[in-house]
Design a protein around this motif. Structure first.
Motif, short mmCIF file in Angstrom:
data_model
loop_
_atom_site.label_atom_id
_atom_site.label_comp_id
_atom_site.label_asym_id
_atom_site.label_seq_id
_atom_site.Cartn_x
_atom_site.Cartn_y
_atom_site.Cartn_z
N GLY A 1 44.98 42.68 50.03
CA GLY A 1 46.38 43.08 49.92
C GLY A 1 46.66 43.89 48.67
N PHE A 2 47.75 44.65 48.71
CA PHE A 2 48.10 45.57 47.63
C PHE A 2 48.32 44.84 46.31
CE2 PHE A 2 51.08 48.32 45.28
CZ PHE A 2 50.41 49.54 45.36
N TYR A 3 48.90 43.65 46.35
CA TYR A 3 49.24 42.93 45.13
C TYR A 3 48.28 41.77 44.83
CZ TYR A 3 53.74 45.34 45.65
OH TYR A 3 54.72 46.31 45.79
N ASN A 4 47.34 41.50 45.72
CA ASN A 4 46.54 40.28 45.60
C ASN A 4 45.37 40.41 44.63
OD1 ASN A 4 48.20 39.09 47.49
ND2 ASN A 4 46.86 39.54 49.22
N THR A 5 45.16 39.35 43.86
CA THR A 5 44.02 39.28 42.94
C THR A 5 43.17 38.05 43.22
OG1 THR A 5 45.33 38.12 41.27
CG2 THR A 5 45.27 40.52 41.14
N THR A 6 43.48 37.34 44.30
CA THR A 6 42.74 36.14 44.69
C THR A 6 42.53 36.14 46.19
OG1 THR A 6 43.79 34.88 42.89
CG2 THR A 6 42.68 33.62 44.60
N VAL A 7 41.35 35.72 46.63
CA VAL A 7 41.05 35.48 48.04
C VAL A 7 40.45 34.09 48.14
CG1 VAL A 7 39.68 36.18 50.04
CG2 VAL A 7 40.74 37.92 48.59
N CYS A 8 40.97 33.25 49.03
CA CYS A 8 40.52 31.87 49.14
C CYS A 8 40.00 31.56 50.54
CB CYS A 8 41.67 30.91 48.82
SG CYS A 8 42.37 31.11 47.17
N ALA A 9 38.97 30.73 50.60
CA ALA A 9 38.43 30.25 51.87
C ALA A 9 38.39 28.73 51.82
CB ALA A 9 37.04 30.81 52.13
N LEU B 1 45.92 49.92 53.79
CA LEU B 1 47.16 49.45 53.20
C LEU B 1 47.96 48.74 54.29
CD1 LEU B 1 48.36 52.51 51.05
CD2 LEU B 1 47.15 50.46 50.27
N TYR B 2 48.37 47.50 54.00
CA TYR B 2 49.24 46.76 54.91
C TYR B 2 50.69 47.10 54.56
CZ TYR B 2 45.25 43.78 56.21
OH TYR B 2 44.04 43.31 56.67
N LEU B 3 51.45 47.58 55.52
CA LEU B 3 52.84 47.95 55.24
C LEU B 3 53.72 46.73 54.99
CD1 LEU B 3 53.97 50.88 55.10
CD2 LEU B 3 51.72 50.67 56.15
N ASP B 4 53.29 45.55 55.45
CA ASP B 4 54.05 44.33 55.18
C ASP B 4 54.06 43.97 53.70
OD1 ASP B 4 54.80 43.98 57.79
OD2 ASP B 4 53.26 42.51 58.27
N ASP B 5 53.10 44.53 52.95
CA ASP B 5 53.08 44.27 51.51
C ASP B 5 54.27 44.90 50.80
OD1 ASP B 5 50.77 42.79 51.63
OD2 ASP B 5 49.44 44.44 51.09
N PHE B 6 54.85 45.94 51.42
CA PHE B 6 55.97 46.67 50.80
C PHE B 6 57.25 46.27 51.52
CE2 PHE B 6 52.16 49.48 50.89
CZ PHE B 6 51.79 49.31 49.56
N HIS B 7 57.74 45.10 51.20
CA HIS B 7 58.87 44.54 51.95
C HIS B 7 60.12 45.41 51.77
CE1 HIS B 7 60.87 41.29 54.11
NE2 HIS B 7 61.90 41.51 53.32
N GLY B 8 60.77 45.69 52.91
CA GLY B 8 62.02 46.44 52.88
C GLY B 8 61.86 47.95 52.84
N ALA C 1 42.60 52.36 41.51
CA ALA C 1 43.02 51.15 42.23
C ALA C 1 42.05 50.00 42.07
CB ALA C 1 43.19 51.49 43.71
N GLU C 2 41.25 50.01 41.03
CA GLU C 2 40.25 48.96 40.85
C GLU C 2 40.89 47.63 40.46
OE1 GLU C 2 36.18 49.85 39.12
OE2 GLU C 2 37.06 48.66 37.48
N ARG C 3 40.35 46.56 41.02
CA ARG C 3 40.83 45.21 40.72
C ARG C 3 39.65 44.27 40.49
NH1 ARG C 3 45.98 44.58 40.86
NH2 ARG C 3 47.40 45.18 42.55
N THR C 4 39.89 43.24 39.67
CA THR C 4 38.95 42.14 39.55
C THR C 4 39.53 40.97 40.33
OG1 THR C 4 38.25 42.86 37.34
CG2 THR C 4 37.76 40.60 37.96
N VAL C 5 38.86 40.62 41.42
CA VAL C 5 39.39 39.64 42.37
C VAL C 5 38.60 38.34 42.27
CG1 VAL C 5 39.79 39.15 44.82
CG2 VAL C 5 40.14 41.46 43.93
#
Length: 450
Positions: A319-327, A34-41, A260-264
């Motif tokens: 990332g916690f909220y991400n559903t896309t990864v791009c290259a 878990l990246y803590l930067d994902d939870f701003h503030g 926590a399953e996601r389709t990315v």
């Protein structure tokens, strides 16, 4: 009454490498993070020490500002490392996953008769509350606030973004459960923006007001839809949530488990076989990146879409909220006199020596080169051409830069999030970091006014 919203101002970025609609289950990751930067503030206070064992859905830390708001592990296993930065600030939490997953189970109840307080308590202790964000300030929603409405964007117009209907296919039951629960938190409506009311996965969902939205990007951003449907005034609050996060909330309400399953969507011109992968929040990106293969050694990997995502290495984590990864190709090469000759292979909002306006459906293989350096912030009138909100974008950006709180309020900062300025940042001839400027302005406004 639903609305038919047609966005005229904007710009579509048609890029090579969109994900094909085939889904593969990714290899299980050894370590999740878990990246803590994902939870701003959020100021985290750890509940588990290094070496501690956790179940999937078991709390790892809580929010110092609200001790009831818990953040949980996406998998069961051992907390192997807490990565810290300056002043011992927590940056990343890593969990070594068990081969056989164990879940922390919560009590389920009848949603039709459940009280809003009971549902809110379940979402807080289960780790699902962080999926709900609020505007103003674009932070995790305050559980004590009552939103005037809740907004969900049921489609995306971002470059290389995942197809929401494809991702959510077969998840109608979970979506309906989540909608029924969220409806108890607001006296207003739950607005869902759709691009096609007939084929949308939300077509059969009850308890929502569906609004037809058409037009170029940023038509799919929830901020655009809020502005056109029910704008935010000072003292008002609205909540927003993404469709895939609704599924996780719905599954929790139906089964009592945090899944926590996601389709990315793995996309981009540097990916040999761009497609969808089933994985989990915090999984190692390399577990599905190299399964599709990359066709270029010099590429940039983006955790999220190409306009709002963050740079990550292949051994980084989803990332916690991400559903896309791009290259996409790294733009570390420069063209001699590139500013002084006709350009056919790039997208531009101007017609000066560029020809992307001749064929709006053409797909481009763009790299990360900014095609210029940081320079004076000049007035061009270009931002207004791609910014559909009823806000003066340049004036708001400058008010944030000089920290003029009165101007920031009057110019509509309460209504926006950094992602709303991703397109103006893309076309900015001054190469200014618009999203960073807006984020700092929101933080200042929150700190001074709350």
């Amino acid at each position: 009454m639903s609305k038919d919203i047609r966005i005229k101002k904007g710009l579509n970025l048609n890029l090579v490498g969109a994900a094909e609609q085939t889904t593969t289950k990714s290899v299980s990751s050894n370590v999740y993070a878990l990246y803590l930067d994902d939870f701003h503030g959020i100021t985290p206070k750890m509940l588990v020490r290094e070496g501690g064992e956790v179940k999937a859905g078991e709390p790892l830390f809580y929010n110092k500002g609200n001790e009831e708001m818990l953040f949980v592990s996406p998998v069961s296993g051992e907390l192997v490392e807490i990565v810290r930065g300056a002043r011992r600030r927590i940056l990343t939490i890593k969990i070594l996953a068990d081969k056989e997953q164990q879940y922390l189970e919560h009590k389920t109840f009848d949603l039709s008769s459940a009280e809003a307080a009971d549902i809110k308590k379940l979402l807080l202790v289960s780790g699902c509350w962080p999926f709900i964000k609020q505007r103003p300030y674009d932070v995790i929603a305050n559980p004590d606030a009552t939103p005037k409405a809740i907004f969900i964007s049921g489609f995306s117009t971002s470059p290389l973004a995942a197809d929401v209907d494809y991702q959510l296919k077969g998840k109608e039951k979970e979506l309906q459960a989540a909608i029924n629960a969220l409806a108890k938190f607001t006296p207003g409506k739950i607005h869902v923006g759709v691009s096609n009311a007939q084929s949308s996965v939300f077509s059969g969902i009850e308890g929502v007001e569906k609004n037809m939205v058409s037009g170029p990007h940023p038509a799919g951003l929830v901020g655009t839809q809020i502005n056109k449907i029910n704008p935010i005034n000072k003292g008002e609050t609205v909540w927003t949530i993404s469709p895939q996060d609704l599924v996780i909330i719905g599954e929790l309400l139906l089964t009592g488990k945090f899944n926590a399953e996601r389709t990315v969507a793995l996309a981009g011109s540097c990916v040999k076989k761009p497609k969808y992968y089933t994985t989990k929040i915090g999984a190692e990106i390399s577990t599905f990146l190299y399964a599709s293969g990359v066709n270029d050694d010099n590429f940039r990997l983006i955790n999220g879409d190409v306009l709002t995502g963050s740079t990550v290495k292949p051994d980084g984590y989803l990332g916690f909220y991400n559903t896309t990864v791009c290259a996409i190709p790294e733009g570390d090469d420069y063209e001699l006199f590139g500013w002084n000759k006709p350009v056919f292979n790039k997208v531009s909002s101007t017609r000066a020596l560029t020809f992307s306006w001749l064929n709006k459906n053409k797909k481009y293989n763009l790299d990360t080169n900014t095609n210029g350096e940081h320079r004076a912030f000049v007035v061009t009138g270009r931002y207004e051409e791609v910014f559909p909100l009823d806000i003066y974008p340049l004036q708001l950006l400058k008010a944030c830069m000089v920290k003029d709180l009165d101007e920031m309020e009057q110019l509509g900062l309460y209504e926006v999030a950094p992602e709303d300025f991703s397109l103006t940042e893309f076309i900015c001839i001054s190469k200014q970091p618009h999203q960073k400027i807006i984020r700092e302005g929101l933080d200042l406004l929150y700190q001074e006014i709350g």
